[in-house]
Write an enzyme that holds these catalytic residues in place. Structure first.
Site, PDB file in Angstrom:
ATOM      1  N   ASN A  85      86.063  92.188 126.827  1.00  0.00           N
ATOM      2  CA  ASN A  85      86.076  93.644 126.706  1.00  0.00           C
ATOM      3  C   ASN A  85      86.668  94.146 125.394  1.00  0.00           C
ATOM      4  OD1 ASN A  85      85.954  92.930 129.605  1.00  0.00           O
ATOM      5  ND2 ASN A  85      85.917  95.136 129.908  1.00  0.00           N
ATOM      6  N   VAL A  92      86.574  98.592 122.263  1.00  0.00           N
ATOM      7  CA  VAL A  92      87.295  98.290 123.500  1.00  0.00           C
ATOM      8  C   VAL A  92      86.511  98.893 124.655  1.00  0.00           C
ATOM      9  CG1 VAL A  92      89.449  98.552 124.779  1.00  0.00           C
ATOM     10  CG2 VAL A  92      89.508  98.310 122.286  1.00  0.00           C
ATOM     11  N   CYS A  93      85.998  98.041 125.538  1.00  0.00           N
ATOM     12  CA  CYS A  93      85.157  98.497 126.644  1.00  0.00           C
ATOM     13  C   CYS A  93      85.992  98.709 127.899  1.00  0.00           C
ATOM     14  CB  CYS A  93      84.045  97.479 126.920  1.00  0.00           C
ATOM     15  SG  CYS A  93      82.810  97.419 125.625  1.00  0.00           S
ATOM     16  N   LEU A  94      86.186  99.971 128.238  1.00  0.00           N
ATOM     17  CA  LEU A  94      86.942 100.350 129.422  1.00  0.00           C
ATOM     18  C   LEU A  94      86.353 101.625 129.999  1.00  0.00           C
ATOM     19  CD1 LEU A  94      90.720  99.887 128.467  1.00  0.00           C
ATOM     20  CD2 LEU A  94      89.518  98.724 130.313  1.00  0.00           C
ATOM     21  N   THR A  99      83.728 103.941 127.557  1.00  0.00           N
ATOM     22  CA  THR A  99      82.959 102.939 126.804  1.00  0.00           C
ATOM     23  C   THR A  99      82.373 101.876 127.723  1.00  0.00           C
ATOM     24  OG1 THR A  99      85.054 101.794 126.381  1.00  0.00           O
ATOM     25  CG2 THR A  99      84.230 103.246 124.645  1.00  0.00           C
TER      26      THR A  99
END
Length: 440
Positions: A85, A92-94, A99
């Site tokens: 992530n 930043v994949c959250l 995202t």
């Protein structure tokens, strides 16, 4: 951006800076609170353990209605993906950041803030980050178990190499010429501040102090991993890693050990240089030197009136930047009869750079590293009296709360928090070092 948004950001920054979380730090330039730097220290018992991971946080004019934009800086010049992530390009994949598509209730709300974002990112740094990749959450096959181990192994190596060693080498101006350095882009935390004359490195002193805290842990990890991975062994590629978004490399723990030891040597030399620089400032009657001299006299007077603590305090060679504290163990405790000589080195840039504490008397203690570095927390960072009080408190606390981030002597910590027999062994070794302290 509205004044209300700026006040909200300012309040959030202040709350984090005054908080007690040892794993999170934030800073910004005085001219613009919308551009924030955040540091997350890797959690214990994970491959990210005690690594220094930095992020930029940019608040838009619609904050807190919408979340800020967050990007990872610690990426080896955009070449290293530290987590499924956290991409090599910094993304930043959250779901909390919008995202990544998450479950209902996981999306951003104005009730959340910067601290909740940083805690969410920190939660990605788990003991098994392989599971963070969608579709691999429940991977149970032998193939996946092997990949999990391989993924953890290379993250642990690159955490040490990139987030710790390269960062400290950059801070100290070390140009490593070994084989492991030739293909590495130097750490640069100022990529988002183009046009500004002075680089913004708000965590320089914090990382140096924490490096000294965790030096024994870093070395212990390297020694353990050297036995598991042969020199030059290539990292395994994960099934979810793609071109330009991977973690390539080889295991070079022998090289990392040399670099780690060199950093420690340079930090010790830097500490000693404070005494020389401080003497020059004292001779020139600079205001900081006069202030420290005044604090010294006030502290002497304070402890003369305090019957509960017995100590001697003096300036080494009358230098207000180098203090020697002699602490006498309190009666009816494990430290009864002890005599501990402690050097306090004060930076000529105090309080922007914090003092470095060195136990010259060897003590077997979970908060004192084998080379004498003390882990302690002053209530007021700008007041030497607060530092001395915190030193005494850290040493004498016989029932501390469990926190692996404060355990700078791994062997002592293992015994202290172990079985009843191991705790007895800890107390015996502590008492033996206390008895020997008066002879040192």
């Amino acid at each position: 951006m509205s004044n209300q948004s700026i006040l909200r950001i300012t309040r959030e920054l202040g709350e984090i800076q005054k908080g007690s979380d040892l794993s999170i730090a934030v800073a910004c330039r005085d001219v613009d609170v919308r551009h924030v730097r955040a540091l997350i220290i890797g959690p214990p018992d994970t491959p990210y353990e005690f690594g220094f991971f930095e992020f930029t946080v940019k608040f838009g004019k619609d904050y807190p209605t919408k979340p800020p934009n967050v990007n990872a800086i610690t990426t080896n010049g955009g070449r290293t993906r530290f987590n499924p992530n956290i991409y090599a390009q910094g993304r930043v994949c959250l779901s909390i950041l919008g995202t990544w598509r998450g479950e209902r209730g996981e999306e951003w709300s104005s009730a959340q803030g910067l601290e909740s974002i940083l805690i969410s990112i920190q939660s990605l740094m788990s003991s098994n980050p392989y599971e963070n990749e969608p579709g691999f959450e429940d991977a149970k096959s032998d193939y996946d178990r092997k990949n999990q181990d391989a993924y953890v192994a290379k993250i642990r190596h690159e955490t040490l190499r990139i987030s710790v060693i390269e960062r400290l080498e950059d801070y100290l101006g070390i140009k490593w010429t070994g084989a492991d350095r030739s293909s590495v882009t130097a750490y640069n935390a100022d990529d988002d501040c183009e046009g500004l004359e002075t680089p913004f490195e708000p965590f320089r002193d914090l990382c140096k102090r924490r490096f000294l805290w965790y030096y024994s842990s870093y070395l212990m990890t390297i020694e353990k991993e050297m036995a598991r991975h042969r020199k030059g062994q290539k990292f395994d590629k994960m099934p979810f890693e793609g071109v330009g978004n991977t973690m390539d490399g080889t295991f070079e723990y022998e090289e990392l050990k040399k670099r780690l030891e060199n950093i420690k040597k340079k930090l010790d030399e830097e500490t000693q240089s404070w005494a020389v620089e401080g003497r020059q400032l004292a001779d020139k009657e600079v205001s900081l030197a006069a202030n420290l001299q005044r604090q010294f006299e006030q502290i002497i007077e304070h402890f003369q009136k305090n019957d509960s603590v017995t100590l001697d305090l003096e300036l080494v060679d009358k230098n207000p930047f180098v203090w020697q504290l002699v602490l006498f163990g309190r009666p009816m405790t494990n430290f009864d009869g002890g005599l501990f000589r402690i050097s306090i080195y004060i930076s000529p840039r105090f309080p922007d750079e914090q003092p470095r504490i060195k136990f010259e008397t060897p003590v077997f203690h979970q908060r004192i590293s084998t080379d004498g570095t003390l882990c302690y927390f002053p209530r007021r960072a700008d007041e030497i009296k607060s530092h001395i009080e915190a030193i005494i408190e850290a040493v004498e606390d016989e029932t501390p709360a469990y926190d692996p981030r404060t355990m700078v002597n791994p062997e002592a910590a293992r015994l202290f928090w172990g079985s009843a027999d191991e705790k007895k062994m800890y107390n015996r070794r502590l008492r033996r070092s206390v008895q020997e302290s008066s002879e040192f």
